[in-house]
Design a protein around this motif. Structure first.
Motif, PDB file in Angstrom:
ATOM      1  N   LEU A   1      46.642  40.512  44.557  1.00 43.07           N
ATOM      2  CA  LEU A   1      46.494  40.394  43.108  1.00 43.07           C
ATOM      3  C   LEU A   1      45.223  41.072  42.602  1.00 43.07           C
ATOM      4  N   ILE A   2      44.122  40.950  43.340  1.00 48.85           N
ATOM      5  CA  ILE A   2      42.840  41.418  42.816  1.00 48.85           C
ATOM      6  C   ILE A   2      42.326  42.673  43.513  1.00 48.85           C
ATOM      7  N   GLY A   3      42.942  43.068  44.621  1.00 45.99           N
ATOM      8  CA  GLY A   3      42.448  44.224  45.358  1.00 45.99           C
ATOM      9  C   GLY A   3      43.329  45.442  45.174  1.00 45.99           C
TER      10      GLY A   3
ATOM     11  N   ALA B   1      27.476  43.055  47.534  1.00 50.09           N
ATOM     12  CA  ALA B   1      27.906  43.916  48.649  1.00 50.09           C
ATOM     13  C   ALA B   1      28.403  43.066  49.807  1.00 50.09           C
ATOM     14  N   ALA B   2      29.628  43.318  50.234  1.00 55.71           N
ATOM     15  CA  ALA B   2      30.212  42.607  51.366  1.00 55.71           C
ATOM     16  C   ALA B   2      31.294  43.472  51.998  1.00 55.71           C
ATOM     17  N   VAL B   3      31.369  43.407  53.313  1.00 57.13           N
ATOM     18  CA  VAL B   3      32.423  44.082  54.075  1.00 57.13           C
ATOM     19  C   VAL B   3      32.913  43.087  55.113  1.00 57.13           C
ATOM     20  N   TYR B   4      34.212  42.815  55.124  1.00 61.91           N
ATOM     21  CA  TYR B   4      34.748  41.854  56.085  1.00 61.91           C
ATOM     22  C   TYR B   4      36.196  42.182  56.376  1.00 61.91           C
TER      23      TYR B   4
ATOM     24  N   VAL C   1      37.759  45.397  46.429  1.00 58.80           N
ATOM     25  CA  VAL C   1      37.717  44.253  45.518  1.00 58.80           C
ATOM     26  C   VAL C   1      36.569  44.454  44.541  1.00 58.80           C
ATOM     27  N   GLU C   2      36.835  44.288  43.262  1.00 60.04           N
ATOM     28  CA  GLU C   2      35.815  44.463  42.233  1.00 60.04           C
ATOM     29  C   GLU C   2      34.904  43.240  42.197  1.00 60.04           C
ATOM     30  N   HIS C   3      33.826  43.309  42.975  1.00 62.43           N
ATOM     31  CA  HIS C   3      32.855  42.222  43.026  1.00 62.43           C
ATOM     32  C   HIS C   3      31.474  42.846  43.190  1.00 62.43           C
TER      33      HIS C   3
ATOM     34  N   VAL D   1      40.918  45.130  56.074  1.00 61.82           N
ATOM     35  CA  VAL D   1      39.470  45.273  55.948  1.00 61.82           C
ATOM     36  C   VAL D   1      39.175  45.312  54.458  1.00 61.82           C
ATOM     37  N   VAL D   2      38.226  44.495  54.012  1.00 60.18           N
ATOM     38  CA  VAL D   2      37.928  44.343  52.596  1.00 60.18           C
ATOM     39  C   VAL D   2      36.519  44.847  52.315  1.00 60.18           C
ATOM     40  N   VAL D   3      36.397  45.631  51.247  1.00 56.49           N
ATOM     41  CA  VAL D   3      35.109  46.177  50.815  1.00 56.49           C
ATOM     42  C   VAL D   3      34.935  45.849  49.341  1.00 56.49           C
ATOM     43  N   THR D   4      33.807  45.291  48.978  1.00 49.82           N
ATOM     44  CA  THR D   4      33.557  44.984  47.571  1.00 49.82           C
ATOM     45  C   THR D   4      32.981  46.199  46.843  1.00 49.82           C
ATOM     46  N   ARG D   5      33.065  46.158  45.519  1.00 51.75           N
ATOM     47  CA  ARG D   5      32.491  47.234  44.720  1.00 51.75           C
ATOM     48  C   ARG D   5      30.976  47.339  44.956  1.00 51.75           C
ATOM     49  N   GLY D   6      30.341  46.196  45.158  1.00 50.29           N
ATOM     50  CA  GLY D   6      28.913  46.213  45.438  1.00 50.29           C
ATOM     51  C   GLY D   6      28.578  46.994  46.695  1.00 50.29           C
ATOM     52  N   ALA D   7      29.411  46.883  47.723  1.00 53.68           N
ATOM     53  CA  ALA D   7      29.185  47.633  48.951  1.00 53.68           C
ATOM     54  C   ALA D   7      29.402  49.123  48.742  1.00 53.68           C
ATOM     55  N   LEU D   8      30.419  49.479  47.972  1.00 54.75           N
ATOM     56  CA  LEU D   8      30.672  50.888  47.680  1.00 54.75           C
ATOM     57  C   LEU D   8      29.490  51.520  46.942  1.00 54.75           C
ATOM     58  N   ASP D   9      28.878  50.745  46.049  1.00 54.09           N
ATOM     59  CA  ASP D   9      27.747  51.276  45.283  1.00 54.09           C
ATOM     60  C   ASP D   9      26.475  51.354  46.122  1.00 54.09           C
ATOM     61  N   ALA D  10      26.330  50.431  47.097  1.00 53.92           N
ATOM     62  CA  ALA D  10      25.079  50.347  47.855  1.00 53.92           C
ATOM     63  C   ALA D  10      25.049  51.264  49.073  1.00 53.92           C
TER      64      ALA D  10
END
Length: 304
Positions: A131-133, A149-152, A144-146, A161-170
Motif C-alpha cells: 500500500l505505501i511502498g 534513514a533506514a534499510v532493512y 517507502v516515503e519516510h 528489501v526496504v529503503v526509506t526516502r531518508g536513506a536515499l537522500d543520505a
C-alpha cells in the motif's frame, strides 16, 4: 545418580559458565559465522544434557543403568524385552518419561509459536508495503516515503528489501548498494530462521545466561557476517558511512535491519579489521562445538 549429577553439572556449565566465557572472547568477532554456530550448538547441548539429566534423575530402576537399551526396553522396543514389559509399561513409567520429554518439547513449542507469530507479522508488513511502498528496479528494493534513514529486509518466501526516502537522500549510490548487499546477505543466509530459534530458546529458558547472551551475541554476529559479505563487493568507507547514516533507523520486529544498537560496535570492526583466527584454531573450535552435544548423549545413553 552419579550419571544424573554429571549431566546436570554439564548442563550448568553449558548454560551458565560457557556463555560468559564466550561472550568475553575476542575471536568470535573475527569469525562470526563460526561463532554463531557455536552459540547454537551450545543451546542444543544444553537441551540434550538437561533432558538426559532429568531422565537419569527420575528413573531409578535398573533399566536406567542400561543406557539407551534400557530406555528402549522400557518402551518395549527391543527384541529381548520380556513380553509383559514390552506391552505393559506402567502408568508411572509413562508419566516419568514425560519429564525429560518436556525439556525437549518446551523449546520446540516456543519455536513453533515464534514461527507462527513471525509469519503473521511479516504478512502484515508485506501487505502494508504493497500500500505505501513502490518498487525500484534500479536497486531491486521497495521504497517507502519516510524521512528517517533506514534499510532493512523482510525475509519471507517473497523477501523484500526496504529503503526509506531518508536513506536515499543520505546515501550515495555506492553506500546504498553496500547497505543493500548487507540486507541481501541476511536473506541469502536465512538469518531470520536463526533469529526465530534464538527467540524461542530465550522464551523457553528466560533466566538462563545462555539464552540471554546467546540471543544478544548471535544477532550481533549475524550482522557482522552480513557486513563481511557486503565488504566483498564494496569498500569499507562506503559500508561504514551507510552504517552511520542508518544507525538510528527503526525497523519492524521481524525485520533484519542494517542499523540498530550494534551499529557502533560493527562500525569499529569495519574500520579496524582484524585477521581471521588461524585455521587450526577454527578447526579446533568447530570440532569442540560439534562434540559438545555428543558427550551427554554418549554418557546418558551409554551403559554406565
Amino acid at each position: 545418580m552419579i550419571t544424573a549429577a554429571v549431566l546436570a553439572g554439564y548442563a550448568v556449565l553449558v548454560g551458565a559458565a560457557a556463555p560468559h566465557l564466550l561472550a568475553r572472547a575476542r575471536w568470535p568477532h573475527r569469525a562470526p559465522v563460526l561463532a554463531a554456530a557455536v552459540w547454537l550448538l551450545l543451546m542444543v547441548t544444553f537441551v540434550v544434557s538437561a533432558a538426559l539429566a532429568v531422565y537419569h534423575l527420575v528413573m531409578t530402576e535398573q533399566h536406567v543403568h542400561d543406557g539407551l537399551t534400557g530406555l528402549l526396553s522400557l518402551c518395549g522396543l527391543t527384541e529381548d524385552t520380556p513380553a509383559g514389559a514390552a506391552t505393559d509399561p506402567t502408568l508411572r513409567d509413562s508419566a516419568v518419561l514425560l519429564a525429560p520429554t518436556g525439556v525437549v518439547l518446551l523449546p520446540v513449542f516456543w519455536l513453533l509459536r515464534t514461527a507462527w507469530t513471525a509469519r503473521a507479522e511479516r504478512r502484515r508488513q508485506l501487505e502494508a508495503l504493497r500500500l505505501i511502498g513502490r518498487s525500484s528496479t534500479t536497486y531491486g528494493a521497495t521504497i517507502v516515503e519516510h524521512p528517517v534513514a533506514a534499510v532493512y529486509c523482510l525475509p519471507a518466501r517473497l523477501a523484500r528489501v526496504v529503503v526509506t526516502r531518508g536513506a536515499l537522500d543520505a546515501l550515495d549510490d555506492e553506500q546504498l548498494r553496500a547497505a543493500l548487499a548487507h540486507e541481501r546477505a541476511h536473506i541469502d543466509g536465512r538469518h531470520h530462521l536463526v533469529q526465530m530459534v534464538l527467540r524461542a530458546f530465550a522464551r523457553a529458558f528466560p533466566k538462563l545466561p545462555l539464552a540471554r547472551h546467546g540471543q544478544e551475541q548471535t544477532l550481533l554476529l549475524l550482522e557482522m557476517a552480513a557486513d563481511d559479505h557486503a565488504l566483498r563487493l564494496h569498500s569499507r568507507d562506503a559500508l561504514a558511512t551507510a552504517l552511520c547514516e542508518v544507525a538510528a533507523g527503526r525497523v519492524p520486529r521481524t525485520a533484519l535491519g542494517m542499523g540498530g544498537p550494534s551499529a557502533l560496535i560493527r562500525l569499529r570492526r569495519v574500520l579496524t579489521p582484524q585477521p581471521r583466527p588461524h585455521g587450526a584454531t577454527r578447526l579446533g573450535v568447530a570440532l569442540a562445538a560439534a562434540g559438545a552435544p555428543l558427550f551427554p548423549m554418549l554418557l546418558g545413553c551409554g551403559p554406565f
